[in-house]
Write an enzyme that holds these catalytic residues in place. Structure first.
Site, PDB file in Angstrom:
ATOM      1  N   ASP A 192      43.779 -16.676 -42.240  1.00 17.34           N
ATOM      2  CA  ASP A 192      43.248 -16.075 -40.808  1.00 17.34           C
ATOM      3  C   ASP A 192      41.777 -16.472 -41.147  1.00 17.34           C
ATOM      4  OD1 ASP A 192      43.087 -16.040 -38.177  1.00 17.34           O
ATOM      5  OD2 ASP A 192      44.425 -15.102 -37.884  1.00 17.34           O
TER       6      ASP A 192
ATOM      7  N   ASP B  62      45.411 -20.643 -30.392  1.00 21.42           N
ATOM      8  CA  ASP B  62      46.351 -19.366 -29.776  1.00 21.42           C
ATOM      9  C   ASP B  62      46.840 -19.892 -28.316  1.00 21.42           C
ATOM     10  OD1 ASP B  62      46.157 -17.349 -32.379  1.00 21.42           O
ATOM     11  OD2 ASP B  62      44.234 -16.844 -31.587  1.00 21.42           O
TER      12      ASP B  62
HETATM   13  C1  GLA Z   1      44.572 -14.137 -34.736  1.00 21.60           C
HETATM   14  C2  GLA Z   1      45.035 -15.585 -34.786  1.00 21.60           C
HETATM   15  C3  GLA Z   1      46.015 -15.357 -34.510  1.00 21.60           C
HETATM   16  C4  GLA Z   1      46.984 -14.569 -34.977  1.00 21.60           C
HETATM   17  C5  GLA Z   1      46.306 -13.234 -34.606  1.00 21.60           C
HETATM   18  C6  GLA Z   1      46.411 -11.122 -35.136  1.00 21.60           C
HETATM   19  O1  GLA Z   1      43.682 -15.149 -33.605  1.00 21.60           O
HETATM   20  O2  GLA Z   1      44.864 -16.728 -34.250  1.00 21.60           O
HETATM   21  O3  GLA Z   1      47.780 -16.298 -34.733  1.00 21.60           O
HETATM   22  O4  GLA Z   1      47.139 -14.395 -36.103  1.00 21.60           O
HETATM   23  O5  GLA Z   1      44.942 -12.855 -35.567  1.00 21.60           O
HETATM   24  O6  GLA Z   1      45.371 -10.486 -35.831  1.00 21.60           O
END
Ligand code: GLA
Length: 722
Positions: A460, A530
């Site tokens: 990420d 997300d």
């Molecule tokens: C980001 C990612 C999510 C998740 C969060 C975890 O927002 O896009 O899918 O992994 O971080 O903190």
């Protein structure tokens, strides 16, 4: 010796003196350039295969400067702007020599240009990959002067396009609404699609475009598609000057705040711009890019992808051994193949319970997971599934052991308070610093050394370069930061890949903030968004599919009501939407009723069956969500045209909408296809088309009538050639 010489001449063909036309050919397209030693290199044509006589006779040729530099003829757009040590910034590039050679699957034509006055050389390369109709364009700039020069513009590619009615298609979006498709006519003036985020290349817009002759159409018309292979800031600019019916496209690293000091004898290599074109509309361009991507650009691009469950929306930061194990067990019971533990598993001194601490401290939080990662890997084995884990290795939090130890590793101005991101404490590490590169490599290496059975990582990146200064780079190279960050990142990713070629790594940046082909030699797939709301995903995934193939598009079934939009959608609709990409789940399976779990189990088994068609097939987009027809539809067809999967969704129900026939594409007109309904609500209740046999010709010429009489319902059929 003589044989060796002949061989070298055969492989590497040098041209020198007389005026010549150069043809960069792929299966269905050709690019023509023309030049002679000591004169300007001209760009003549890019489009469907044609002879030079035809190009001349039809007036489709241009004879336009192929790589314009600033300083002479500076009224035109320029691809290069170089300031000499004495302040002079003029160049006039002329052709010196042409080299033709092979590089892997590519046939390369390289034009070596040089300035008439300054000792500056520019090599412009066109690499044709014939079978997928792709031409990659890039440039190398070499400073032969005794003193350094400053590159102020240094485009990868310059492409003039002839026509007076051109449209631009590109993607724009933000968190939770990535990849929204924008299509607009290119009027006179300059249009720029660019990114300044520093880290998240596709946060807001994508480094990809399509230019269509006339209004963009899925099936018909001439379309050029391009995508830039750079993980950092980029700029795509489209200029139409007042009287000219020529569009000038310039693509490359975003030069803003990125003046590059090129030392004596040093060369600067630009990233590649990938070009393709098709006379089969946008659909044709998408299919070319998907084929090229899967075959040549995406790591493991032709391998089947596992069905996974990610823990994030199920438990968020509330990670513990028991909860993880429960999800693994439940997921394996419905046929799942891989379990991924998301954020919240790490931090010894500062346990990661929310977004404000611990990034950088990649050791397991024993309070939450007393048996460590090993305990989870063992549990996954027990349930017969693979195990994956979340990391965000380019980052730290002000509250972390890493930051306490290495405060100088973060990006920040030396004499200002740093701007902080998520949780009010997030900071970015300085990837231009080799010590940080080692740290990031070690994050992966240590996890893998300690737990060799980790199969998958979700990587990420949830912050931008908001503190655009490096404590590592010297003062005179601060303007290299945006570039050096990404060189450092790529170097680290190459190291990781050299050691762990089989590790499956997902690219994530606050959702789809980094979805870009430049990342795919290192990342197998991308977390699309997300936002897991199935209705909104139809729009997002439609945008993704313009450029990226289904097997990099992670699409997860989540809880209803949806956590991002509050929308309630039937489980079938959620599965039918997620099944057009790399299917996964993002919830606790125990939140489903027993009946729903049975449905999920059947849907997962079905996906395994159609996986090769969806993940490797050719995509035909049939009804766009942007057309507001209350339906969305698409299909995948195998290259052999012996199997297809057809998806139809009802996005809105208004009674007055008249029925329309569903016309298919991409089938073999001379074969008959058996319809088999997939994912019916109940296995004993199939729709009207199930079991019917219809010829490809009828399906593509007249189509069939199929209505869905409720909002947020869907139908999926497999078509099997008889
Ligand atoms: C980001 C990612 C999510 C998740 C969060 C975890 O927002 O896009 O899918 O992994 O971080 O903190």
């Amino acid at each position: 010796m003589k044989r060796l010489l002949m061989l070298v001449c055969g492989l590497l063909c040098l041209h020198g003196v007389k005026a010549e036309d150069y043809f960069v050919r792929t299966k269905n397209s050709v690019m023509v350039l023309s030049g002679e030693k000591g004169s300007r290199l001209n760009f003549v044509y890019y489009g469907p295969a044609a002879t030079l006589d035809e190009i001349r006779a039809t007036g489709n040729g241009l004879w336009w400067n192929a790589y314009p530099a600033f300083g002479t003829h500076c009224t035109a757009e320029h691809a290069l702007l170089v300031q000499q040590a004495d302040g002079d910034n003029a160049l006039e590039l002329v052709l010196d020599q042409v080299r033709e050679y092979r590089e892997g699957p590519a046939q390369v034509t390289e034009f070596q240009l040089k300035d008439r006055v300054h000792p500056l050389r520019v090599a412009v390369r066109y690499k044709a990959i014939p079978d997928v109709d792709v031409i990659k364009v890039s440039t190398t700039i070499t400073n032969d002067a005794r003193k350094p020069v400053t590159l102020q513009r240094f485009a990868s590619a310059y492409l003039p396009v002839k026509s007076n009615e051109l449209w631009l298609s590109y993607l724009v979006g933000g968190w939770g609404a990535e990849c929204q498709l924008v299509e607009e006519p290119l009027h006179r003036g300059r249009k720029v699609v660019g990114n300044h985020d520093g880290a998240r290349t596709s946060f807001v817009t994508h480094p990809s475009f399509m230019v269509s002759r006339g209004e963009p159409d899925e099936q018909r018309g001439f379309v050029i598609g391009g995508t830039l292979l750079w993980t950092g800031n980029y700029e795509l600019s489209f200029l139409r000057e007042s009287n000219e019916s020529v569009l000038e496209i310039v693509a490359g690293i975003n030069p803003e705040a990125s003046d590059y000091r090129l030392a004596s004898k040093e060369s600067f290599e630009t990233p590649e711009l990938v070009l393709t074109c098709s006379t089969e509309g946008k659909g044709g361009v998408s299919r070319n890019l998907h084929r090229w991507g899967r075959q040549y650009q995406i790591i493991g691009g032709t391998q089947p992808r596992d069905i996974l469950l990610n823990s994030w929306e199920g438990v968020y930061f509330d990670v513990n051994q028991e909860g993880m194990e429960r999800m693994m067990k439940e997921f394996s019971e419905i046929g799942g193949e891989l379990f991924v533990m998301d954020d919240g598993w790490f931090g010894e001194k500062y346990p990661r319970n929310n977004g404000s601490t611990s990034l950088g401290d990649w050791t397991v939080c024993r309070e939450k997971l007393p048996q460590g990662i090993g305990g989870l890997v063992d549990a996954a084995k027990k349930y017969g599934i693979k195990f994956g884990i979340w990391i965000e290795p380019e980052m730290t939090n002000a509250k972390s052991e890493l930051y306490e130890k290495h405060p100088d590793w973060v990006l920040r101005q030396p004499d200002r308070e740093p701007v902080m991101g998520r949780g009010g404490t997030q900071l970015m590490l300085d990837m231009s610093n080799p010590a940080v590169q080692d740290h990031v490599f070690n994050v992966v290496d240590r996890l893998m050394q300690e737990n060799p059975d980790i199969y998958y990582m979700k990587w990420d990146a949830n912050f931008s370069i908001e503190n655009a200064a490096s404590l590592y780079l010297p003062k005179e190279k601060q303007s290299h930061l945006y570039i050096e960050y990404h060189r450092g990142l790529q170097k680290t990713l190459q190291r990781i890949r050299a050691k762990y070629p089989d590790l499956v790594i997902q690219l994530c940046a606050s959702g789809g903030g980094r979805m870009s082909y430049a990342y795919f030699p290192y990342f197998n797939e991308c977390w699309t968004s997300d936002n897991t709301d199935a209705l909104q995903r139809l729009y997002i995934q439609w945008g993704v599919s313009q450029y990226y193939p289904s097997n990099v598009m992670a699409a997860h079934v989540s809880a209803s009501p949806n956590h991002q939009t509050g929308r309630v959608t039937p489980l079938k609709f959620r599965f039918d939407v997620a099944m057009t990409g790399r299917l996964g789940m993002e919830m606790k399976p125990s939140d489903l009723s027993a009946e729903e779990r049975e449905f999920a189990k059947r849907a997962i088994a079905t996906y395994k069956d159609i996986r090769p068609v969806v993940q490797q097939g050719d995509l035909y987009r049939l009804i766009s969500p942007y057309d507001k027809k209350h339906y969305v539809s698409l299909m995948y067809v195998t290259p052999e045209k012996d199997r297809a999967v057809y998806f139809l969704y009802r996005t809105q129900f208004i009674r007055s909408i008249p029925a329309e026939s569903r016309v298919l594409q991409g089938l073999d007109p001379d074969r008959n296809y058996l319809f088999r309904e997939l994912n019916p609500e109940r296995p004993d209740k199939k729709g009207p088309l199930d079991g019917k046999v219809i010829s490809g010709r009828v399906l593509m010429e007249q189509g069939f009538y199929l209505e869905l009489n409720k909002e947020l319902t869907s139908a999926v059929y497999e078509l099997i050639a008889q």
